[in-house]
Design a protein around this motif. Sequence first.
Motif, PDB file in Angstrom:
ATOM      1  N   PHE A 185       3.389  -5.762  11.008  1.00 52.87           N
ATOM      2  CA  PHE A 185       2.364  -6.343  11.250  1.00 52.87           C
ATOM      3  C   PHE A 185       1.566  -7.220  10.815  1.00 52.87           C
ATOM      4  CE2 PHE A 185       2.640  -1.139  11.215  1.00 52.87           C
ATOM      5  CZ  PHE A 185       2.160  -1.547  13.188  1.00 52.87           C
ATOM      6  N   GLY A 186       2.529  -7.909  10.222  1.00 47.89           N
ATOM      7  CA  GLY A 186       2.176 -10.028  10.529  1.00 47.89           C
ATOM      8  C   GLY A 186       0.758  -9.385   9.270  1.00 47.89           C
ATOM      9  N   ILE A 187       0.657  -8.204   8.521  1.00 47.11           N
ATOM     10  CA  ILE A 187      -1.014  -8.657   7.409  1.00 47.11           C
ATOM     11  C   ILE A 187      -0.288  -8.769   6.297  1.00 47.11           C
ATOM     12  CG2 ILE A 187      -2.170  -6.822   9.587  1.00 47.11           C
ATOM     13  CD1 ILE A 187      -0.907  -4.571   7.204  1.00 47.11           C
ATOM     14  N   GLN A 188      -1.074  -9.260   5.159  1.00 45.14           N
ATOM     15  CA  GLN A 188      -1.666  -9.404   4.016  1.00 45.14           C
ATOM     16  C   GLN A 188      -2.298  -8.303   3.868  1.00 45.14           C
ATOM     17  OE1 GLN A 188       1.039 -11.294   2.360  1.00 45.14           O
ATOM     18  NE2 GLN A 188       1.300 -11.980   3.933  1.00 45.14           N
ATOM     19  N   VAL A 189      -1.504  -7.031   2.218  1.00 46.57           N
ATOM     20  CA  VAL A 189      -1.450  -6.223   1.378  1.00 46.57           C
ATOM     21  C   VAL A 189      -1.888  -6.897   0.251  1.00 46.57           C
ATOM     22  CG1 VAL A 189      -2.135  -3.703   1.122  1.00 46.57           C
ATOM     23  CG2 VAL A 189      -1.020  -4.442   3.000  1.00 46.57           C
ATOM     24  N   PRO A 190      -2.996  -7.152   0.013  1.00 47.91           N
ATOM     25  CA  PRO A 190      -2.892  -7.743  -1.719  1.00 47.91           C
ATOM     26  C   PRO A 190      -2.791  -6.796  -3.159  1.00 47.91           C
ATOM     27  CG  PRO A 190      -4.707  -8.826  -0.590  1.00 47.91           C
ATOM     28  CD  PRO A 190      -4.203  -7.653  -0.186  1.00 47.91           C
ATOM     29  N   VAL A 191      -1.858  -6.748  -3.509  1.00 42.65           N
ATOM     30  CA  VAL A 191      -1.736  -4.805  -4.644  1.00 42.65           C
ATOM     31  C   VAL A 191      -2.340  -5.080  -5.235  1.00 42.65           C
ATOM     32  CG1 VAL A 191       0.163  -4.296  -5.889  1.00 42.65           C
ATOM     33  CG2 VAL A 191       1.268  -5.246  -4.471  1.00 42.65           C
ATOM     34  N   SER A 192      -3.144  -5.789  -6.081  1.00 46.10           N
ATOM     35  CA  SER A 192      -4.386  -5.828  -6.172  1.00 46.10           C
ATOM     36  C   SER A 192      -5.711  -5.430  -6.353  1.00 46.10           C
ATOM     37  CB  SER A 192      -4.514  -7.255  -7.431  1.00 46.10           C
ATOM     38  OG  SER A 192      -4.927  -8.057  -6.010  1.00 46.10           O
ATOM     39  N   GLU A 193      -5.774  -5.162  -4.614  1.00 46.28           N
ATOM     40  CA  GLU A 193      -6.820  -4.920  -4.097  1.00 46.28           C
ATOM     41  C   GLU A 193      -6.429  -3.433  -3.389  1.00 46.28           C
ATOM     42  OE1 GLU A 193      -8.390  -6.971  -1.421  1.00 46.28           O
ATOM     43  OE2 GLU A 193      -8.273  -8.970  -2.601  1.00 46.28           O
ATOM     44  N   PHE A 194      -4.837  -2.634  -3.219  1.00 47.94           N
ATOM     45  CA  PHE A 194      -5.033  -1.458  -3.044  1.00 47.94           C
ATOM     46  C   PHE A 194      -5.221   0.121  -3.708  1.00 47.94           C
ATOM     47  CE2 PHE A 194      -2.087   2.297  -2.950  1.00 47.94           C
ATOM     48  CZ  PHE A 194      -1.780   2.336  -2.512  1.00 47.94           C
ATOM     49  N   ASP A 195      -5.847   0.077  -2.007  1.00 52.09           N
ATOM     50  CA  ASP A 195      -6.910   1.286  -2.986  1.00 52.09           C
ATOM     51  C   ASP A 195      -6.056   2.400  -1.934  1.00 52.09           C
ATOM     52  OD1 ASP A 195      -8.767   3.618  -3.394  1.00 52.09           O
ATOM     53  OD2 ASP A 195      -9.749   2.678  -2.650  1.00 52.09           O
ATOM     54  N   ARG A 196      -5.715   3.772  -3.249  1.00 52.13           N
ATOM     55  CA  ARG A 196      -4.862   4.714  -2.652  1.00 52.13           C
ATOM     56  C   ARG A 196      -5.298   5.546  -1.928  1.00 52.13           C
ATOM     57  NH1 ARG A 196      -0.879   8.782  -6.508  1.00 52.13           N
ATOM     58  NH2 ARG A 196      -2.370   9.883  -6.369  1.00 52.13           N
ATOM     59  N   SER A 197      -6.798   5.056  -2.447  1.00 51.46           N
ATOM     60  CA  SER A 197      -7.457   6.659  -1.413  1.00 51.46           C
ATOM     61  C   SER A 197      -7.605   5.723   0.376  1.00 51.46           C
ATOM     62  CB  SER A 197      -9.289   6.906  -1.863  1.00 51.46           C
ATOM     63  OG  SER A 197      -9.848   5.788  -1.884  1.00 51.46           O
ATOM     64  N   GLN A 198      -7.427   4.467   0.622  1.00 48.20           N
ATOM     65  CA  GLN A 198      -7.722   4.275   1.726  1.00 48.20           C
ATOM     66  C   GLN A 198      -6.220   4.018   2.450  1.00 48.20           C
ATOM     67  OE1 GLN A 198      -9.122   0.010   0.657  1.00 48.20           O
ATOM     68  NE2 GLN A 198     -11.562   1.122   0.640  1.00 48.20           N
ATOM     69  N   TRP A 199      -5.511   4.419   1.727  1.00 47.03           N
ATOM     70  CA  TRP A 199      -4.053   3.995   2.010  1.00 47.03           C
ATOM     71  C   TRP A 199      -3.413   5.473   2.603  1.00 47.03           C
ATOM     72  CZ3 TRP A 199      -2.263  -0.272   4.929  1.00 47.03           C
ATOM     73  CH2 TRP A 199      -2.859  -1.229   4.276  1.00 47.03           C
ATOM     74  N   SER A 200      -4.324   6.789   2.039  1.00 49.51           N
ATOM     75  CA  SER A 200      -3.244   8.408   2.252  1.00 49.51           C
ATOM     76  C   SER A 200      -2.601   9.091   3.076  1.00 49.51           C
ATOM     77  CB  SER A 200      -4.567   8.663   1.372  1.00 49.51           C
ATOM     78  OG  SER A 200      -5.481   9.711   2.293  1.00 49.51           O
ATOM     79  N   THR A 201      -3.735   8.944   4.614  1.00 54.48           N
ATOM     80  CA  THR A 201      -3.066   9.468   5.624  1.00 54.48           C
ATOM     81  C   THR A 201      -2.546   8.194   6.776  1.00 54.48           C
ATOM     82  OG1 THR A 201      -4.677   9.276   6.659  1.00 54.48           O
ATOM     83  CG2 THR A 201      -4.938  11.231   4.872  1.00 54.48           C
ATOM     84  N   VAL A 202      -1.790   8.409   7.800  1.00 56.42           N
ATOM     85  CA  VAL A 202      -1.387   8.405   8.676  1.00 56.42           C
ATOM     86  C   VAL A 202      -2.762   7.803   8.767  1.00 56.42           C
ATOM     87  CG1 VAL A 202       0.434   8.198  10.839  1.00 56.42           C
ATOM     88  CG2 VAL A 202       0.757   9.436   9.112  1.00 56.42           C
ATOM     89  N   ASN A 203      -4.001   8.518   9.640  1.00 54.18           N
ATOM     90  CA  ASN A 203      -4.958   7.885  10.274  1.00 54.18           C
ATOM     91  C   ASN A 203      -5.501   6.600   9.708  1.00 54.18           C
ATOM     92  OD1 ASN A 203      -5.062   9.175  12.735  1.00 54.18           O
ATOM     93  ND2 ASN A 203      -5.802  11.553  11.728  1.00 54.18           N
ATOM     94  N   LYS A 204      -5.792   7.043   8.237  1.00 57.49           N
ATOM     95  CA  LYS A 204      -6.082   6.104   7.320  1.00 57.49           C
ATOM     96  C   LYS A 204      -5.725   4.629   6.967  1.00 57.49           C
ATOM     97  CE  LYS A 204      -8.250   8.772   4.077  1.00 57.49           C
ATOM     98  NZ  LYS A 204      -8.769   9.520   3.151  1.00 57.49           N
ATOM     99  N   ILE A 205      -4.005   4.822   7.215  1.00 55.28           N
ATOM    100  CA  ILE A 205      -3.033   3.698   7.526  1.00 55.28           C
ATOM    101  C   ILE A 205      -2.965   2.982   8.498  1.00 55.28           C
ATOM    102  CG2 ILE A 205      -0.651   2.882   7.056  1.00 55.28           C
ATOM    103  CD1 ILE A 205       0.440   4.974   5.568  1.00 55.28           C
ATOM    104  N   ALA A 206      -3.306   4.124   9.748  1.00 51.21           N
ATOM    105  CA  ALA A 206      -3.624   2.760  10.815  1.00 51.21           C
ATOM    106  C   ALA A 206      -4.872   2.215  11.190  1.00 51.21           C
ATOM    107  CB  ALA A 206      -3.290   3.608  12.046  1.00 51.21           C
ATOM    108  N   GLN A 207      -5.698   2.811  10.644  1.00 51.51           N
ATOM    109  CA  GLN A 207      -7.128   1.750  10.105  1.00 51.51           C
ATOM    110  C   GLN A 207      -6.893   1.148   9.213  1.00 51.51           C
ATOM    111  OE1 GLN A 207     -10.393   4.296   9.233  1.00 51.51           O
ATOM    112  NE2 GLN A 207     -11.946   2.967   8.670  1.00 51.51           N
ATOM    113  N   ARG A 208      -6.256   0.869   8.089  1.00 47.07           N
ATOM    114  CA  ARG A 208      -5.945  -0.278   7.469  1.00 47.07           C
ATOM    115  C   ARG A 208      -5.202  -1.445   8.473  1.00 47.07           C
ATOM    116  NH1 ARG A 208      -9.067  -2.442   4.724  1.00 47.07           N
ATOM    117  NH2 ARG A 208      -7.698  -3.723   3.059  1.00 47.07           N
TER     118      ARG A 208
END
Length: 79
Positions: free
Chosen positions: A51-74
């Motif tokens: 997708f050509g995005i950057q996801v800094p590991v230091s800012e990764f919050d599992r609760s924001q990436w826990s479902t397909v819907n949440k991943i798509a939103q992020r």
Amino acid sequence: MDDIKEKIVGILQDVTGLDNVGQDADQDLFKDGVLDSMATVEVLVTLQDDFGIQVPVSEFDRSQWSTVNKIAQRVQELE
């Protein structure tokens, strides 16, 4: 957003080897044991590449990436 979700489901299926991942777009992938720490890193790297995005590991919050819907939103927010 459906295209994004389909691509995310494909990534999750490739990383986990599970065909049924993504059937429920609100399934908690961490709680249900679909993703562990190694798989999460692999998914994030693939999302960044595809997708050509950057996801800094230091800012990764599992609760924001826990479902397909949440991943798509992020992913949409970071594009």
